[in-house]
Design an enzyme around this catalytic site. Sequence first.
Site, PDB file in Angstrom:
ATOM      1  N   ALA A  62      42.695  35.196  35.597  1.00  0.00           N
ATOM      2  CA  ALA A  62      43.563  34.763  36.498  1.00  0.00           C
ATOM      3  C   ALA A  62      45.144  34.465  36.529  1.00  0.00           C
ATOM      4  O   ALA A  62      45.679  35.240  35.338  1.00  0.00           O
ATOM      5  CB  ALA A  62      43.105  33.609  36.992  1.00  0.00           C
ATOM      6  N   GLY A 103      39.216  35.168  34.405  1.00  0.00           N
ATOM      7  CA  GLY A 103      38.938  35.492  35.810  1.00  0.00           C
ATOM      8  C   GLY A 103      38.039  36.815  35.579  1.00  0.00           C
ATOM      9  O   GLY A 103      37.197  36.834  37.134  1.00  0.00           O
ATOM     10  N   GLU A 106      34.598  36.923  34.752  1.00  0.00           N
ATOM     11  CA  GLU A 106      34.160  36.009  35.665  1.00  0.00           C
ATOM     12  C   GLU A 106      33.864  36.352  37.250  1.00  0.00           C
ATOM     13  O   GLU A 106      32.526  35.963  37.435  1.00  0.00           O
ATOM     14  CB  GLU A 106      35.053  34.069  36.058  1.00  0.00           C
ATOM     15  CG  GLU A 106      34.846  33.385  34.633  1.00  0.00           C
ATOM     16  CD  GLU A 106      35.930  32.340  34.350  1.00  0.00           C
ATOM     17  OE1 GLU A 106      37.295  32.561  34.455  1.00  0.00           O
ATOM     18  OE2 GLU A 106      35.252  31.584  34.294  1.00  0.00           O
TER      19      GLU A 106
END
Length: 700
Positions: A62, A103, A106
């Site tokens: 992110a 992220g 992820e």
Amino acid sequence: MSFIRTEDRDGVRVITLDNPPVNSLSFALSGELVPIVEAADKDDGVKAVVFIGANGIFSAGADVNDFSTEPTPETRTIRDVIAAVERSNKIYVAAIQKNALGGGLELSLACDYRVATADTKVGLPEIKLGLLPGAGGTQRLPRLIGAQDALDMMLKGKNVKAADAKEKGILDEVVESADGLLDAALKLAKNTEKRRISRRKVELGKGITAQAAPFIVSQAHKMVPAEDAGGFAAHKLIDAVEAAFELPFEFGIAREARLFEELARSAPSFALRHVFFAERELAKIPGLGDAKPLEVKKAGVIGAGTMGTGIAITFAQAGIPVAVIDSNADAVEKARQTVFGMFMYQVQKGRMTQEEAWKLGQSIHFTDDYNELADADVVIEAVFESMDVKKQVFEKLDGIVKPEGILASNTSTLDIDEMASVTKRRDKFVGLHFFVPANIMPLLEIVRGKDTSAQTLATAFKLGKTLRKTAVLSTNAFGFIGNRMVFDYAKAAGALAEEGISPMRIDRVAKTFGFPMGPFAMGDLSGIDVAWHIAKARPDVAKGRTDVIDRLVEMKRLGQKTMAGYFRYDKSVGKGREPIADPEIEALFADEAKKHGIAPREVSDDEILQRLVFALINRGAYLLEEGVALRPGDIDIVYIFGYGFPPHHGGPMWYADEVGVKHVYDKVVEFGWEPAPLLKSIAEKNGTFAALKQGELINA
Ligand code: 3HC
């Protein structure tokens, strides 16, 4: 602006993430990506989807900047992208190069398959930002590799190399290089079946039964620091993993999201995010322009003492051969043993092989012949802290080292311009202030003299990176940034002790705040004689410091090295490193106080902390104003990396903003100190250090 490119390859939609430099999965990128994933899902011509990154990297996760912005109802995040993948019936493959972090990993975990290049590292480092993996990581990783392994990886924020990640089951395939990456991903996309991470409850790990879950959770809570001592995010992370044991998948995801949002708004996370960006600002030096750094292929170190040896080991570990000059045979013998012991320790720990250790040992060459430095690209002086001795060394070096070679001093307090003045290469002179032990401590202060050229500075910063140091620029001022501030800190500690507070209690308050040791233990470690010498050299700086230092030197209580200083030390207690309270010293402080008419008084722990930390802040404000430090963040980094300031408080200047600069200023006045004009002006505007514009501070 577009962050995504798509291309269809024989029924496979290749989605390229392109958000330079690290393809962070920002709100903007996610907003673009969600409909692209949804469109691929609806497209009958698409059998599978491959995610791949442009810019030589998959994704760093992110965008950390986004966490400080308020999302709107239209905001899409990486969580929405992953939810779209989760809903989709197609096969998804992540083609990973260099890094899939946070992220980024992820997103990969939400895919059916993961293939990576051999040089890849994957990880969930959110904890380092005071966060937890908030896009499914705490729910998917434990399901994929077992809870215990996943907890370990997430709590340490550790990055795992491709080969290990494959062994753990995080990656399905590893390819040699980026050339074969897309082909390998396409092959997987075309020839495999849909295979998401199972949604059933988490398994703990090999050979561990489900009944052990509460035990694993409670053990994990015990192993991390307390919530108010830097462990705030860690406890929430464990809570999220606990949800993976106890709750159905969707509920676990929802709990993780809630805990993540809580952390994103927490003070420790703001502080750690500040540290993240401050670290990356350090090398942005105004006036450096496009100065091209010189390559350092060979180094020299003058002096085989503790510092010189540590510096030599640092060079060797970075692959740069180094000649160490010392004519004292005993010192050289001791240094050789230190080098040998150091590399053997690495072998014992399994960090390198015997051969590697031998090779590294060979790259450090001890000699007494200065002529061996003729072709050195950089030579660092680490001799006794005396201007005369250092000047002699540099005069000699100037006549021997090739004209383009850089000369550097490791002095911690002396004037580098004065040293440079004895050479004919003042533009190639710089301060490189390492911290003891130089091969372990991450901080390097790079000191710019008045004639240091942009190229020399650029070379110093590049060298810092090669040596894996966190390098901070300082101007040539007494004590530079770190030590100049520590004098005021130690002075504040001495004054507290003269008011009748025991050194042990003062140290305890500092430790409770998060310092690894208190000011007195630190004084004992660095040597009372060192502080004494500095005080003698600069009485102006030493003004107001406790005379107990003189008494200790008279008593030959020089700190840990003499097993007595502010505290006592005993070989049987903590290997001689554990401070033991000494009533004799408390009496000494009381005597000095009496002499100066200082009456003992009750002081709260809060005041103790304020007097220690606000002393740092006030001096930091002076240093900013004087242009010694470039930015508040630079000071924060010096204190975190060099002096153990707790990172979850963001460094002294960040902490000032956290508690309020006005409050700090009021207290500084109340304590009877001279407030820095900058502190005063920010306080009057009710402003913050963080809001200072770079240009307002730089005297460059
Ligand atoms: N967000 C925003 N900016 C980032 C970023 C991120 N996640 N990662 C790196 N950057 C920026 C840096 O600030 C720097 O910007 P600058 O050039 O303007 O100074 C630039 O990218 C390059 O970064 P580095 O100087 O660090 O480059 P390196 O090549 O040395 O390292 C890296 C690359 C290994 C990817 C390193 O940048 C890194 O570790 N990044 C952070 C990874 C991370 O913490 N990810 C987790 C994010 S939080 C998250 O994903 C939450 C999720 O769970 C919901």
